[in-house]
Enzyme design. Structure first.
Site, PDB file in Angstrom:
ATOM      1  N   LYS A 138      38.930  32.181  56.862  1.00 53.68           N
ATOM      2  CA  LYS A 138      40.338  32.578  56.854  1.00 53.68           C
ATOM      3  C   LYS A 138      40.824  32.919  55.445  1.00 53.68           C
ATOM      4  O   LYS A 138      41.737  33.720  55.260  1.00 53.68           O
ATOM      5  CB  LYS A 138      41.208  31.476  57.466  1.00 53.68           C
ATOM      6  CG  LYS A 138      40.940  31.231  58.960  1.00 53.68           C
ATOM      7  CD  LYS A 138      41.721  30.025  59.480  1.00 53.68           C
ATOM      8  CE  LYS A 138      41.717  29.892  61.006  1.00 53.68           C
ATOM      9  NZ  LYS A 138      40.419  29.670  61.626  1.00 53.68           N
ATOM     10  N   VAL A 182      35.552  23.480  60.457  1.00 54.97           N
ATOM     11  CA  VAL A 182      34.982  22.405  61.283  1.00 54.97           C
ATOM     12  C   VAL A 182      33.455  22.407  61.260  1.00 54.97           C
ATOM     13  O   VAL A 182      32.823  21.511  61.831  1.00 54.97           O
ATOM     14  CB  VAL A 182      35.474  22.454  62.756  1.00 54.97           C
ATOM     15  CG1 VAL A 182      36.952  22.130  62.823  1.00 54.97           C
ATOM     16  CG2 VAL A 182      35.149  23.773  63.404  1.00 54.97           C
ATOM     17  N   TYR A 188      44.203  21.834  57.521  1.00 53.07           N
ATOM     18  CA  TYR A 188      44.772  21.450  58.806  1.00 53.07           C
ATOM     19  C   TYR A 188      46.004  20.560  58.599  1.00 53.07           C
ATOM     20  O   TYR A 188      46.746  20.741  57.650  1.00 53.07           O
ATOM     21  CB  TYR A 188      43.706  20.775  59.696  1.00 53.07           C
ATOM     22  CG  TYR A 188      42.462  21.614  59.835  1.00 53.07           C
ATOM     23  CD1 TYR A 188      42.520  22.886  60.403  1.00 53.07           C
ATOM     24  CD2 TYR A 188      41.228  21.159  59.382  1.00 53.07           C
ATOM     25  CE1 TYR A 188      41.374  23.666  60.531  1.00 53.07           C
ATOM     26  CE2 TYR A 188      40.079  21.930  59.517  1.00 53.07           C
ATOM     27  CZ  TYR A 188      40.168  23.184  60.082  1.00 53.07           C
ATOM     28  OH  TYR A 188      39.045  23.937  60.203  1.00 53.07           O
ATOM     29  N   TYR A 246      37.532  37.782  65.649  1.00 50.82           N
ATOM     30  CA  TYR A 246      37.785  36.418  65.165  1.00 50.82           C
ATOM     31  C   TYR A 246      36.556  35.524  65.352  1.00 50.82           C
ATOM     32  O   TYR A 246      36.171  34.774  64.445  1.00 50.82           O
ATOM     33  CB  TYR A 246      38.990  35.850  65.921  1.00 50.82           C
ATOM     34  CG  TYR A 246      39.410  34.478  65.482  1.00 50.82           C
ATOM     35  CD1 TYR A 246      40.290  34.307  64.419  1.00 50.82           C
ATOM     36  CD2 TYR A 246      38.946  33.343  66.125  1.00 50.82           C
ATOM     37  CE1 TYR A 246      40.689  33.038  64.016  1.00 50.82           C
ATOM     38  CE2 TYR A 246      39.339  32.074  65.738  1.00 50.82           C
ATOM     39  CZ  TYR A 246      40.213  31.928  64.686  1.00 50.82           C
ATOM     40  OH  TYR A 246      40.599  30.673  64.288  1.00 50.82           O
ATOM     41  N   SER A 276      36.541  28.060  59.655  1.00 48.68           N
ATOM     42  CA  SER A 276      37.872  28.438  59.151  1.00 48.68           C
ATOM     43  C   SER A 276      37.904  28.788  57.666  1.00 48.68           C
ATOM     44  O   SER A 276      38.921  29.291  57.174  1.00 48.68           O
ATOM     45  CB  SER A 276      38.874  27.313  59.402  1.00 48.68           C
ATOM     46  OG  SER A 276      39.106  27.171  60.776  1.00 48.68           O
TER      47      SER A 276
END
Lengths: 302, 302, 302, 302
Positions: free
Chosen positions: D66, D256, D238, D187, D63
């Site tokens: 992102k 993660v 998160y 993705y 992530s």
């Protein structure tokens, strides 16, 4: 920095937003506020105080009180508070009961209503908070006239069924130390304190001064001040904290009375006031003024 | 139909379930109940009454009272009740506040706690419900000794924060006509009525007899009886109504005291009692007994 | 019972509702339907078939197919289906993903979309369900012309992102035995079968005849028929099952094509059709017709 | 500042946390990671790069990608992105579909999975993002060897039902411009890029340097950099963003794979890596290291 000139530029940039938004109308005492009122005050860590507009006029501080009760509870608490309330943004409206049921009676943070009720309850156990809060606000602001607006407090209590529901709900999960009625009475009083932009900015300056208050005494350890600022940034403006961080980029705490207290760590505390609210409950002109302020100064924390 | 023999067969089939489940322990007065107690009573539309086991022993009727308060409110209401409470299964636990927030203060049905509080509130407006409920239960059952168990009522009130939360929440949505404290007091009293299987089966027989009570007078129009049975079937056994319809196939209303009242339209009312509850809050042995009953007789409505 | 005259009375009572409601418009193939069309058919357990209006005109059966796929799966399943899908009303819209997340991939019942996808998946494993469903519908109705409407199926697939989301979501919880694409293709085909009121009533009569089909063979054990009727009553009409039970009082299953299949246990199956839907997705005129039917006959199960 | 000595002090303070937490195990390629690995790198705005431990070893950035896809999309977007994704913390797990249903297909922020899928979709429209992302990461880090780990990408796709569900769900609300399969493929590729702490810290330095990249060119306007930092602080870790702000006090984005990228505006970018995760999905030792770093330096933004 020429603060008076800076504040005038902020006022100029804010003018188009005056009169926008909706005044809080859940109690009559707030519904009468004039959306065209606007004030801004700035209090620096080295003791300067500047302001313009309605900056000395008292208004209902409402949820801005939550910053000060959290401060007072943290200063006295020995590690139990953060077991009873979280530090996460909630993703739900400030007065929602849904989150409380999903997470078994632990409010997400001390600035949503449920969390503030837990803080109030903790403070009720740790101190005589009536005096504690007013003493603190009077002492830090230097204004001995600060009072609870009794009419607002009565009006809050009369329209307080949702808060009563939240408080009983907390009690049903065993997350209250004091009787529901005591916690509610205390809570209504805190929200109903009337203060001006000037008083709030001066009283909040310890959050920009690493925990040192007006008279030079330490109010909070520097570590807890950073943490309080962090919670203000992530949770201080209801369900629009992300937007506030994005536009303004400062720790801030708003109230439905139309005030917002914002902190520039190491520099100053700011307080703006204008009663017209956006759908999330934050002052439209207040957010616009703070946005202009950080754009003009470059003093966002980011 | 040889009812005494039928009931013995039901008892035989139910025996393996006796002692199963968990006794409601949220108030001390219920927590002492013996999970091995079991009673069943049957009252036919033509006036026969049969029973076995602990069928004449009083227990706390708890939510079974909701059928009777709904009946009394419907008999007096002129069309406003169903604007304040829905008729849909909730899909959430009986005491959830989530649904109430999502649907803006309109409880999904009259048998979850929030809905029953609205019914109680309506009945408080329409009649003196203390007398109304006890008068009704005494009159229909023929037992003048039926009383509120004062200890249970007091215990309910002492542990009633969640119900207080629900009631204040209803008030905050403007869905109460009477003061929160009056509604709660009334509600705790209703839940704390003590009755036996025999008394409940006889008092509920009008629901099998198209609305005609013990003495031949009409209690509800036949149309409203069918509707009440429909609401019992879809919403009467907490969040296990689908399972109850699947296994038993009768309109039924359970209480956490361990009782279940079930209706065979046109034939009889049944009441079973055993304090061990499943996770949804329904009597384990009670559901098993009713399952055996409809299997043996074929008298499911389906 | 003079059925033709009864059906005429039902039509008279329904007339004011014709043209009400909204036609399903999520796919073009359904959006063109005429809200003024109306048909009703009745098929008795002793083999009489009556109908009036557009009762022989085929329409898209949509979710009514879920009753038949459940039947076919139950007839072949050996106890695993009910571990993968519940039997409780959902309290949420038929296509909600929320419930599935809250309850960890176990759909609440076989008549919401998620549950029907699990049934379809189970049937894909147990039989060649294309043939199984069409064979069954043709055999029971006696109409060998019944077909999947290929244009509707294609349109469903083109607008099927929400169903694809549900199916992938089920897969992510390990609650699918077959590939997502196979399950979806199968599902779209089932929903797109075109049948008339006559065909549906006749094909559904085994649910009124304790499981015995048109040709006298047993389709389901009597126990499973009662259970299927129970699930229809508590879950068959989307998030308005309580209302349907209250007004109509029969097990029923609706589809967004405007059809509703209803069962009078021991007597007959009924099918009504009219494309105007209420906000819950049930045919406005269809519910009104069934309401009139049970009022005229007194044949509610309650 | 003596950075090498500072980093050694951070490592000392972090040692007790090494080996704690749980390795992400939803795909085999990640489940094999060694929880005792730890690396930290620091890249200053004036071009110094320091590191210790496993700081040059590539890991799956997951992530953290992102942040970079958001940057690339913002640099090309002309005002439509923020209409399709919000900027508020979500209060729910990163892969939840509930919020998306409640808020009608608008993800709360670009760092939860649903929001990142919208960003990826936007970037697919605006650029050839395969090249765009790898080009950017290689160019800014100066490491031309950076690649997608094909095994991880394949594994992600094989276990990608929940992401497929989210993507179809977005499509069902009309919040996708490209086909579901294209968005998903893109993705999975982004998440599977393998980079070292060194590469990530260097590539992220523009966020500490008001938008100026390694080669002196402007990557984002200074205003958008502040905003990106704000979104990282409120939404980057998160459902533990509040906790991260409270303990660390820096904008940060975790993955993660065990990495966390953090920004000290005006000073430096930091990247830590250790695969053991807490229950929210953030690296246990990574958060501890950043906590130690801001405690030692006093460089929290608060």
């Amino acid at each position: 920095m020429d603060y008076p000139s800076l504040l005038e530029q902020v006022v100029d940039a804010t003018r188009p937003y005056l009169g926008s938004g909706r005044v809080a109308d859940y109690i009559p005492a707030l519904a009468e506020a004039d959306r065209h009122r606007f004030g801004i005050a700035l209090s620096t860590v080295d003791g300067q105080v500047h302001g313009t507009g309605d900056w000395t006029e008292p208004f209902s501080i409402q949820s801005i009180s939550k910053v000060f009760t959290l401060t007072l509870a943290l200063a006295r608490d020995e590690g139990t508070l953060w077991r009873r309330v979280g530090r996460e943004p909630s993703g739900t409206p400030f007065n929602s009961l849904v989150q409380l049921e999903t997470e078994q009676g632990i409010p997400r943070n001390p600035f949503i209503n449920a969390g503030a009720l837990v803080v109030t309850d903790r403070l009720l156990t740790l101190a005589d908070p009536d005096d504690a809060l007013l003493d603190f606000l009077r002492g830090e602001s230097g204004n001995r006239e600060i009072q609870v607006d009794a009419e607002v407090a009565r009006s809050e209590a009369e329209h307080g069924d949702r808060l009563a529901a939240l408080t009983h709900f907390l009690a049903s999960y065993g997350n209250l130390e004091n009787p529901v009625t005591s916690v509610l009475e205390q809570y209504f009083g805190q929200c109903s304190v009337a203060m001006s932009c000037r008083d709030l900015a001066v009283a909040g300056t310890f959050l920009a001064r690493q925990g040192i208050g007006s008279t030079g005494r330490r109010i909070l350890p520097s570590r807890d001040v950073k943490r309080t600022n962090a919670v203000m940034l992530t949770c201080g403006t209801y369900d629009a904290a992300g937007e506030f961080a994005y536009r303004v980029g400062l720790p801030g705490k708003s109230g439905v009375g139309g005030g917002i207290l914002a902190i520039v760590p190491g520099r100053c505390a700011l307080c703006v006031f204008s009663p017209g609210l956006d759908t999330a409950g934050n002052s439209v002109a207040g957010v616009a003024a703070l946005d202009a302020f950080t754009t003009l100064t470059g003093w966002s924390v980011f």
